[in-house]
Design a protein around this motif. Sequence first.
Motif, PDB file in Angstrom:
ATOM      1  N   UNK A 113       0.847  -1.191   0.000  1.00 26.69           N
ATOM      2  CA  UNK A 113       0.000   0.000   0.000  1.00 26.69           C
ATOM      3  C   UNK A 113       0.883   1.242   0.000  1.00 26.69           C
ATOM      4  N   UNK A 114       0.253   2.391  -0.221  1.00 23.57           N
ATOM      5  CA  UNK A 114       1.029   3.630  -0.252  1.00 23.57           C
ATOM      6  C   UNK A 114       1.600   3.966   1.122  1.00 23.57           C
ATOM      7  N   UNK A 115       0.872   3.653   2.177  1.00 23.34           N
ATOM      8  CA  UNK A 115       1.332   3.937   3.535  1.00 23.34           C
ATOM      9  C   UNK A 115       1.973   2.714   4.185  1.00 23.34           C
ATOM     10  N   UNK A 116       2.677   1.924   3.399  1.00 27.15           N
ATOM     11  CA  UNK A 116       3.341   0.734   3.937  1.00 27.15           C
ATOM     12  C   UNK A 116       4.383   1.142   4.973  1.00 27.15           C
ATOM     13  N   UNK A 117       4.355   0.476   6.120  1.00 23.43           N
ATOM     14  CA  UNK A 117       5.268   0.787   7.222  1.00 23.43           C
ATOM     15  C   UNK A 117       6.155  -0.413   7.500  1.00 23.43           C
ATOM     16  N   UNK A 118       7.378  -0.141   7.931  1.00 26.90           N
ATOM     17  CA  UNK A 118       8.363  -1.179   8.214  1.00 26.90           C
ATOM     18  C   UNK A 118       8.829  -1.040   9.659  1.00 26.90           C
ATOM     19  N   UNK A 119       9.001  -2.191  10.311  1.00 27.52           N
ATOM     20  CA  UNK A 119       9.386  -2.213  11.712  1.00 27.52           C
ATOM     21  C   UNK A 119      10.534  -3.211  11.907  1.00 27.52           C
ATOM     22  N   UNK A 120      11.255  -2.988  12.984  1.00 34.26           N
ATOM     23  CA  UNK A 120      12.323  -3.899  13.400  1.00 34.26           C
ATOM     24  C   UNK A 120      11.918  -4.535  14.720  1.00 34.26           C
ATOM     25  N   UNK A 133      13.894   2.406   4.153  1.00 36.08           N
ATOM     26  CA  UNK A 133      12.602   2.403   3.470  1.00 36.08           C
ATOM     27  C   UNK A 133      12.068   0.973   3.416  1.00 36.08           C
ATOM     28  N   UNK A 134      12.234   0.293   2.306  1.00 35.80           N
ATOM     29  CA  UNK A 134      11.771  -1.089   2.185  1.00 35.80           C
ATOM     30  C   UNK A 134      12.816  -2.077   2.665  1.00 35.80           C
TER      31      UNK A 134
END
Length: 529
Positions: free
Chosen positions: A290-297, A367-368
Amino acid sequence: MADGLPSTSVWGRPAASDAAKPAASLADIMSEELVTEIQKVEIADDERERLEILKMLREAGVPEYELDTSNDFQIAVELSVDPDISADEAMARQLQRELDREHELNAKFEASKSTGGVAKAVVGHDSYKYLREEEEERQADSSEDEEDFRELATNMLYQYKKPEFPPCGFRKDPSGNGNIITKHDKEITAAKNCERAMHFPTGVQTGDFVGHNISNRVFNSLRTHVKAESKRQQRLKDKDEQATNEATVDGQTRLILFKWINLTEFDEVDEVIATGKESAVLHARKNVDAEDEAHYAIKVYKMTLDAFKNRAEYVKDDFRFKNPRRVMKVWAEKEFLNLKRIHRAGLRCPIPLHLKKHVLLMTMIGHKEAAIRLKNVVWVDEEQRQKAYAQSKEIICRMYSECNLIHGDFSEFNLLYHDGDVYVIDVAQAMDLSHSRALMFLVRDIENILEFFHRIGTDDLPSSTALFNEVTGLDMDENDNLSVQVEAFETENRGIDRRKDKNCPANVELRAYNEERRNRSKSPAKDFN
């Protein structure tokens, strides 16, 4: 009334119907003459009916050649040549398709008439693909037959024909030269080695050995190499499995991750970003594609001291963690609190979000994909190196002055580089300034980061003593050994108030809270409290 009894009227006279019935015995009924007469009558009736039909057809103007039915039987035999009735099946499918289309059109007419008052229908594509399905089935059957034939041909090509020998174990050479051939013959053994090489493990790329011979020496070398390579691959596989096991993604960890997924903190866990002596970092995503894709650790801490022998050295004198038996349980909590301090001060670092037992969820730098470490950066020019050094020095100074923390392992391995900025990570071992060895760890951090920037060719770097004085505000002599001076300073002059604060850690927190209130701007809720 029962059969065989004479029927009488009510006046006692015989009925008129009985007098009209002819008398017939069983012998008359079973006689051949009667049967023949009945057949003649039936044939005469059929012929008379046929002639009447022909007369009616002629009157209707039907041509004479269509009236000839003498060849109907032969035509029926010719039409029944197809034994599997495929033509009839195709005709039945065609008729069924027409019937279905007619039904669909009628349904559309009725629907449009009931809704709009006007009967109309749009004829679209044919949704009934009976003939096409039949054709696809035939093509599938033909392709399977081709594959079976190809497999049979391949097996025949690569099939090894074992030579036959009599019970004595030898036979004469068929070429007629008088030689004796045994199963240990050179050519027979070479052909057998070729067949055995074709059965090496799948990962061994042997190529096509058809028509070739392999000597015993070559085959033994190949077999030895294959065994050694298999053992090496097995060791690598075991190492990978051990590394995965050390990532501590056990049942308890999976349960925590599943709970966070159910709470929509993130949607999926993709891969392992990095593993270290104390923990493993996993990559999680939310709102995938999605446009608001979020990434976490997700940092999962190991629950043993096997790989990190001196872990207790970093926490034993920290007033926040006085109980050494709780070191293993509070190691994740220690980094969570340190990250909160650093983020509150406005330094570039991952933002801590949630902590559950030994699992820490925080934002991911990048980012990704995760940002690279400082040691893996390809430096372009001197300006880039100077900017990275200035940001690294800022992190050390502000952690000391604003966060009251010393990293303890400040090096190019624990600094990330993303979009031209340096981020600090791995602050689990970061200690408060009340630690008795805090300044010694600071000296080591300064020496490590200066050594790295010297190694990549950064110009105009200060000495360790000068940078230490700039960070702490002390005045150490640059002509003497810095470590000796810091050791003496910690022993003689520093830590008097700190040692008192260790006995009463609540006073430290209260003093820090009051200092924060003094520096805080007026609260908009002050008039309502």
